[in-house]
Design a protein around this motif. Structure first.
Motif, PDB file in Angstrom:
ATOM      1  N   MET A   1       0.737  -1.261  -0.204  1.00  0.00           N
ATOM      2  CA  MET A   1      -0.054  -0.164   0.225  1.00  0.00           C
ATOM      3  C   MET A   1       0.950   1.364   0.124  1.00  0.00           C
ATOM      4  O   MET A   1       1.714   1.299   0.803  1.00  0.00           O
ATOM      5  CB  MET A   1      -0.928  -0.073   1.156  1.00  0.00           C
ATOM      6  N   VAL A   2       0.541   2.267  -0.809  1.00  0.00           N
ATOM      7  CA  VAL A   2       1.328   3.581  -0.974  1.00  0.00           C
ATOM      8  C   VAL A   2       0.927   4.621   0.249  1.00  0.00           C
ATOM      9  O   VAL A   2      -0.272   4.713   0.221  1.00  0.00           O
ATOM     10  CB  VAL A   2       1.119   4.023  -2.536  1.00  0.00           C
ATOM     11  N   ASN A   3       1.688   5.170   0.824  1.00  0.00           N
ATOM     12  CA  ASN A   3       1.326   6.089   1.651  1.00  0.00           C
ATOM     13  C   ASN A   3       1.620   7.470   1.188  1.00  0.00           C
ATOM     14  O   ASN A   3       2.619   7.833   1.039  1.00  0.00           O
ATOM     15  CB  ASN A   3       2.258   5.814   3.087  1.00  0.00           C
ATOM     16  N   GLN A   4       0.649   8.193   1.054  1.00  0.00           N
ATOM     17  CA  GLN A   4       0.694   9.553   0.242  1.00  0.00           C
ATOM     18  C   GLN A   4       0.529  10.517   1.430  1.00  0.00           C
ATOM     19  O   GLN A   4      -0.136  10.309   2.533  1.00  0.00           O
ATOM     20  CB  GLN A   4      -0.651   9.746  -0.774  1.00  0.00           C
ATOM     21  N   SER A   5       1.523  11.593   1.288  1.00  0.00           N
ATOM     22  CA  SER A   5       1.355  12.723   2.190  1.00  0.00           C
ATOM     23  C   SER A   5       0.286  13.644   1.972  1.00  0.00           C
ATOM     24  O   SER A   5      -0.011  14.500   2.862  1.00  0.00           O
ATOM     25  CB  SER A   5       2.720  13.254   2.256  1.00  0.00           C
ATOM     26  N   SER A  61      -7.667  17.054  11.363  1.00  0.00           N
ATOM     27  CA  SER A  61      -6.314  16.353  11.512  1.00  0.00           C
ATOM     28  C   SER A  61      -6.171  15.730  10.067  1.00  0.00           C
ATOM     29  O   SER A  61      -5.011  16.024   9.570  1.00  0.00           O
ATOM     30  CB  SER A  61      -6.273  15.630  12.522  1.00  0.00           C
ATOM     31  N   VAL A  62      -6.981  15.219   9.364  1.00  0.00           N
ATOM     32  CA  VAL A  62      -6.917  14.659   8.141  1.00  0.00           C
ATOM     33  C   VAL A  62      -6.813  15.802   6.959  1.00  0.00           C
ATOM     34  O   VAL A  62      -6.144  15.485   5.982  1.00  0.00           O
ATOM     35  CB  VAL A  62      -8.128  13.701   7.811  1.00  0.00           C
ATOM     36  N   TYR A  63      -7.675  16.754   7.265  1.00  0.00           N
ATOM     37  CA  TYR A  63      -7.896  17.805   6.426  1.00  0.00           C
ATOM     38  C   TYR A  63      -6.396  18.504   6.287  1.00  0.00           C
ATOM     39  O   TYR A  63      -6.187  19.237   5.121  1.00  0.00           O
ATOM     40  CB  TYR A  63      -8.788  18.927   6.644  1.00  0.00           C
ATOM     41  N   ALA A  64      -5.630  18.450   7.317  1.00  0.00           N
ATOM     42  CA  ALA A  64      -4.302  19.030   7.098  1.00  0.00           C
ATOM     43  C   ALA A  64      -3.556  18.363   5.962  1.00  0.00           C
ATOM     44  O   ALA A  64      -2.351  19.080   5.234  1.00  0.00           O
ATOM     45  CB  ALA A  64      -3.370  18.939   8.433  1.00  0.00           C
ATOM     46  N   LYS A  65      -3.760  17.400   5.334  1.00  0.00           N
ATOM     47  CA  LYS A  65      -3.242  16.558   4.203  1.00  0.00           C
ATOM     48  C   LYS A  65      -3.593  17.073   2.921  1.00  0.00           C
ATOM     49  O   LYS A  65      -3.034  16.724   1.822  1.00  0.00           O
ATOM     50  CB  LYS A  65      -3.194  15.152   4.400  1.00  0.00           C
TER      51      LYS A  65
END
Length: 81
Positions: A1-5, A61-65
């Motif tokens: 699985m690819v972890n995207q920032s 916290s997710v929206y910061a991405k």
């Protein structure tokens, strides 16, 4: 699985919509608490407010991405004329 920032554009928009919805839920529950006389219903509405506030914090916290963000105004600009 690819972890995207960062999130994709459509993910950011959907997350923004979810944040708006949860914010409206908090507003509605808080306002309606003043109109309700049943203590059980008031307690349920307060629980909804607390859970919604936690959900908003989690979503933020997710929206910061998000790849694009606009600053949140302190208060709305009044419409004159």
């Amino acid at each position: 699985m690819v972890n995207q920032s960062t999130l994709a554009a459509h993910e950011s928009l959907e997350l923004h919509e979810a944040l708006n919805f949860k914010t409206l839920c908090v507003l509605k529950s808080k306002m309606m608490q003043g109109l309700v006389f049943d203590q059980e219903l008031k307690a349920l509405m307060q629980k909804d407010v607390e859970q919604s506030m936690q959900a908003i914090a989690d979503l933020q916290s997710v929206y910061a991405k998000a790849p694009f963000q606009a600053p949140v105004p302190k208060r709305p600009t009044p419409i004159i004329n």
